[in-house]
Design a protein around this motif. Sequence first.
Motif, PDB file in Angstrom:
ATOM      1  N   ASP A  92      -5.433  38.641   3.812  1.00 30.82           N
ATOM      2  CA  ASP A  92      -6.133  37.787   4.768  1.00 30.82           C
ATOM      3  C   ASP A  92      -5.486  37.959   6.133  1.00 30.82           C
ATOM      4  O   ASP A  92      -4.297  37.744   6.307  1.00 30.82           O
ATOM      5  N   SER A  93      -6.305  38.389   7.132  1.00 31.23           N
ATOM      6  CA  SER A  93      -5.765  38.635   8.454  1.00 31.23           C
ATOM      7  C   SER A  93      -5.320  37.371   9.140  1.00 31.23           C
ATOM      8  O   SER A  93      -4.547  37.401  10.084  1.00 31.23           O
ATOM      9  N   SER A  94      -5.779  36.230   8.695  1.00 34.06           N
ATOM     10  CA  SER A  94      -5.448  34.985   9.358  1.00 34.06           C
ATOM     11  C   SER A  94      -4.371  34.198   8.637  1.00 34.06           C
ATOM     12  O   SER A  94      -3.965  33.144   9.068  1.00 34.06           O
ATOM     13  N   ARG A 202     -12.901  39.753   7.375  1.00 30.52           N
ATOM     14  CA  ARG A 202     -13.749  39.353   8.494  1.00 30.52           C
ATOM     15  C   ARG A 202     -13.975  40.546   9.405  1.00 30.52           C
ATOM     16  O   ARG A 202     -13.036  41.045  10.027  1.00 30.52           O
ATOM     17  N   ARG A 204     -14.968  42.711  12.571  1.00 33.11           N
ATOM     18  CA  ARG A 204     -14.954  42.515  14.020  1.00 33.11           C
ATOM     19  C   ARG A 204     -16.187  43.101  14.685  1.00 33.11           C
ATOM     20  O   ARG A 204     -16.528  42.715  15.803  1.00 33.11           O
ATOM     21  N   ASN A 223     -16.465  38.394  13.363  1.00 35.65           N
ATOM     22  CA  ASN A 223     -15.352  37.482  13.603  1.00 35.65           C
ATOM     23  C   ASN A 223     -14.283  38.216  14.398  1.00 35.65           C
ATOM     24  O   ASN A 223     -13.655  39.150  13.900  1.00 35.65           O
ATOM     25  N   GLU A 225     -10.752  37.971  16.553  1.00 33.64           N
ATOM     26  CA  GLU A 225      -9.563  37.135  16.606  1.00 33.64           C
ATOM     27  C   GLU A 225      -9.508  36.339  17.902  1.00 33.64           C
ATOM     28  O   GLU A 225      -9.675  36.871  19.005  1.00 33.64           O
ATOM     29  N   GLY A 226      -9.292  35.031  17.759  1.00 37.93           N
ATOM     30  CA  GLY A 226      -9.175  34.159  18.914  1.00 37.93           C
ATOM     31  C   GLY A 226     -10.499  33.677  19.474  1.00 37.93           C
ATOM     32  O   GLY A 226     -10.529  32.970  20.484  1.00 37.93           O
ATOM     33  N   THR A 286     -12.920  41.669  24.702  1.00 35.77           N
ATOM     34  CA  THR A 286     -12.039  41.567  23.535  1.00 35.77           C
ATOM     35  C   THR A 286     -12.286  42.709  22.554  1.00 35.77           C
ATOM     36  O   THR A 286     -11.341  43.244  21.957  1.00 35.77           O
TER      37      THR A 286
END
Length: 429
Positions: A92-94, A202, A204, A223, A225-226, A286
Amino acid sequence: MSVTNLFLCSIALFAGIVSSQVNNATLGSGERGQLNIEVRDTISVELSRLTTILEHRMNIKLNTLSHEIRQELRGIKKRLEADGFQNTEVQDSSSSSSSSSSSSSSPRHLSKHLNRADHELHKHEDKMVKLRRRFQSAINRISNTMSSFTEIQKDMVEEDLRDFSQETTEMLENIYTFALNQVNELTAISRHARSRMMEKVRARNCKELLRQGRNESGVYTINIEGMEPKNVYCDQETGGGGWTVFLARLEEVEIHEDFTRNMAQYVRGFGEAGAEYWLGLDTLHTLTKENPYELLVEMRWKEHTAFSRYGTFSVGGPFGGPDDVGGYRLNVRDYDQSSSGGDGMKPHHGKPFSTVDVDHDDIADMSCSNWKGGGGWWFANCFNSNPTGLYPTPDLNLEEFLGDVVFEWMAWELKHEQIDDLIFKIRPR
């Protein structure tokens, strides 16, 4: 005919033959219950025929059921593997740790569950083999003792066959119930695990979605990041797919989007993915600030189509940002000379973004955005492309405006004032 019904019919027929022959046969003196040779021969022939039928039907039933269970288990395994459940863990990247609910549907857990189900199936297959042996043993026992059948023994055989039939039926029902429960449980786990996987992995951009197996063009959620999740239209077909649409002007929409917006709205984004929309300057910055992207512009007028392709595309940060001199500057280079739509972006390279309320174009005493339809763009002096201008609807009176206010791509020879569709899409290189 089911195995149960076949057993019961066989028993009834068998009992009828015995009763008929016992009532009509000539019995020896002092041996009231003994069957004569004719009765034994008749029963032997009938019993042999019924034995063949029963064995054939039961083998077909058991083999078919075993095959169907194995096919279903293999299908579930393939679906789980297609969903990405292989022997590697998904990070999980988060978060650095997995919750208890996600671990319960990890690839390792699913593999263990499938192996357990396969082991249970082997156990039931072993029971089926033993059941066939018991059936044959019972038939042999009946044949060996047939010469001394009496009326009482006939009833005992009938009861034995009924018990054997019931046991066989219960065994088949247990196997079917087990298989059905396993299929339902594994299907539920697969769905839950797929949902958990999608939460973890998720994407990008549309290219990452394509790698996950989302190979149909349409609206998806990305999704970054940020940032809040964003709906985008993904083109998963053109040139191998993976294109994220960031600007769309389309003829066949019920209501055309209003592109006369201020800077804050162009930074945030507006419209509806799948119709006309602008993705947003912050999102473009981004997405492209670290990874090199390419740009594809597609245009259509009636039956005519064209495209313009660029090998490099990125958007800088806002004014005061650490990585840019400001203004969401455009970096677009490496025009593909095989393109049919012409180079409509060359004058806009290196320019900051302008809107009706923030003017950064090259003309000091006027605003290209205000003069050219109210849309936001990387205006120079003023443009070779104006994709955010007004859409030329039938009720639009162009005589009310001083200049070119409709959206256009001037590099497309002879057709730049008559475009029906204009789509901008980007993809990581």
